[in-house]
Design a protein around this motif. Structure first.
Motif, PDB file in Angstrom:
ATOM      1  N   VAL A   1       0.717  -1.167   0.111  1.00 26.29           N
ATOM      2  CA  VAL A   1      -0.019   0.117   0.009  1.00 26.29           C
ATOM      3  C   VAL A   1       1.002   1.340   0.037  1.00 26.29           C
ATOM      4  O   VAL A   1       1.851   1.322   0.851  1.00 26.29           O
ATOM      5  CB  VAL A   1      -0.888   0.108   1.456  1.00 26.29           C
ATOM      6  CG1 VAL A   1      -1.908   1.153   1.447  1.00 26.29           C
ATOM      7  CG2 VAL A   1      -1.780  -1.218   1.337  1.00 26.29           C
TER       8      VAL A   1
ATOM      9  N   SER B   1      -8.368   4.037   8.608  1.00 30.67           N
ATOM     10  CA  SER B   1      -9.639   5.255   8.537  1.00 30.67           C
ATOM     11  C   SER B   1      -9.786   5.912   7.060  1.00 30.67           C
ATOM     12  O   SER B   1     -10.941   6.657   7.082  1.00 30.67           O
ATOM     13  CB  SER B   1      -9.345   6.330   9.455  1.00 30.67           C
ATOM     14  OG  SER B   1      -7.886   6.761   9.558  1.00 30.67           O
TER      15      SER B   1
ATOM     16  N   ASP C   1      -3.661   4.773   9.989  1.00 24.29           N
ATOM     17  CA  ASP C   1      -3.712   4.469   8.584  1.00 24.29           C
ATOM     18  C   ASP C   1      -2.423   4.860   8.037  1.00 24.29           C
ATOM     19  O   ASP C   1      -1.587   5.537   8.499  1.00 24.29           O
ATOM     20  CB  ASP C   1      -4.747   5.343   7.811  1.00 24.29           C
ATOM     21  CG  ASP C   1      -5.362   4.718   6.432  1.00 24.29           C
ATOM     22  OD1 ASP C   1      -4.412   4.493   5.568  1.00 24.29           O
ATOM     23  OD2 ASP C   1      -6.370   4.400   6.281  1.00 24.29           O
TER      24      ASP C   1
ATOM     25  N   TYR D   1     -13.248  -1.030   9.070  1.00 20.42           N
ATOM     26  CA  TYR D   1     -14.684  -0.950   8.037  1.00 20.42           C
ATOM     27  C   TYR D   1     -13.832  -0.910   6.705  1.00 20.42           C
ATOM     28  O   TYR D   1     -13.203  -0.005   6.180  1.00 20.42           O
ATOM     29  CB  TYR D   1     -15.394   0.421   8.426  1.00 20.42           C
ATOM     30  CG  TYR D   1     -15.964   0.467   9.751  1.00 20.42           C
ATOM     31  CD1 TYR D   1     -16.447  -0.551  10.190  1.00 20.42           C
ATOM     32  CD2 TYR D   1     -16.141   1.627  10.335  1.00 20.42           C
ATOM     33  CE1 TYR D   1     -17.136  -0.709  11.516  1.00 20.42           C
ATOM     34  CE2 TYR D   1     -16.783   1.659  11.655  1.00 20.42           C
ATOM     35  CZ  TYR D   1     -17.236   0.405  12.230  1.00 20.42           C
ATOM     36  OH  TYR D   1     -17.694   0.487  13.654  1.00 20.42           O
TER      37      TYR D   1
END
Ligand SMILES: C[S@@+](CC[C@H](N)C(=O)[O-])C[C@H]1O[C@@H](n2cnc3c(N)ncnc32)[C@H](O)[C@@H]1O
Length: 254
Positions: free
Chosen positions: A37, A88, A110, A157
């Motif tokens: 990432v 987040s 994050d 989430y």
């Protein structure tokens, strides 16, 4: 072709992460998916200014944290239940939930700098005082800087779905990660996850159900709580006909 509803532009082709042999924690470390990432990303002028203005007060870099548990009471300036949101993103849900829960010390972690900068803008606009941010790998944060039993709750989430089978091992929700996260929850503390990717949802259910420190509050999927805001990920999933599933587990006593 990348799967819809996801951000392939954040994916890098190389994996330079490795197990850290110096880690003091006994929880087994797996290869971090963070290396897949982007750690940076282009920021807008507004995000850049917000970062310059408020990151020193609102955020910390995980690799720069002093060894040992994070002193959340000093950082937040008060004692309150500590809640960690992992990943987040652009901070929509994070800011709304922190606003709805003023009695909670809300911590967001994050790796994505523009997302955290956007969250700073939201914090400023909403006048939130109960939200702090960490930039870095959630695995490093949990294993090295969050004490066992320190969290009243944790939320994940719409984590990156890694829909291709050959990439499933990069998913965040794996047995070692869940064991680590569960150990950081106080008994009775909750772990809430949501995803719109059916296969990942099944994997989450299997992994969480197999963790001895956790108990499912529901028989399978949790009903979607009204208080969880609908994010752009969920809206897009709905448009594309994917159902979002929630899972709410709680930490049991040892
Ligand atoms: C698909 S986005 C979801 C964002 C947000 N939760 C939402 O619902 O809109 C997943 C986020 O998790 C972050 N992330 C992925 N792996 C992470 C890790 N190991 N530690 C911290 N953040 C991570 C990514 O940078 C990205 O912002």
């Amino acid at each position: 072709m990348a799967a819809a509803g996801w951000h392939p532009e954040r994916v890098t082709p190389t994996d330079q992460a490795a197990t850290d042999p110096t880690a003091t924690d006994q929880v087994p470390r797996r290869r971090s998916i963070v290396s897949f990432v982007h750690r940076g990303g282009r920021m807008t002028v507004g995000q850049d200014r917000a970062w310059e203005r408020s990151w020193p007060a609102l955020g910390k870099q995980v690799p720069d944290l002093p060894p040992g548990p994070l002193d959340a009471v000093s950082w937040f300036g008060r004692e309150a239940p500590l809640l960690l949101e992992i990943g987040s993103g652009m901070g929509e849900t994070t800011s709304l939930l922190a606003q709805a829960e003023p009695g909670t010390n809300y911590l967001a972690v994050d790796v994505f700098q523009p997302g955290l900068a956007q969250l700073i803008l939201r914090v400023e606009a909403m006048g939130l005082t109960n939200l702090r941010m960490l930039r870095g790998d959630a695995v490093e944060l949990l294993s090295e800087h969050i004490a066992p039993g320190a969290l009243a709750g944790a939320r994940i989430y719409f984590p990156d779905p890694w829909p291709k089978k050959k990439h499933h091992k990069r998913r965040l929700v794996q047995p070692d990660f869940v064991a680590l996260l569960a150990s950081r929850l106080v008994p009775g503390g909750t772990l809430h996850l949501a995803t719109d990717w059916e296969h990942y949802a099944e994997q989450m259910l299997e992994v969480l159900s197999g963790e001895p420190l956790l108990r499912n509050r529901y028989d399978g999927w949790a009903p979607r709580p009204d208080w969880r805001p609908v994010t752009k990920f969920e809206s897009r999933a709905r448009e594309e006909g994917r159902i979002s599933r929630d899972l709410i587990f709680e930490r049991v006593n040892d």
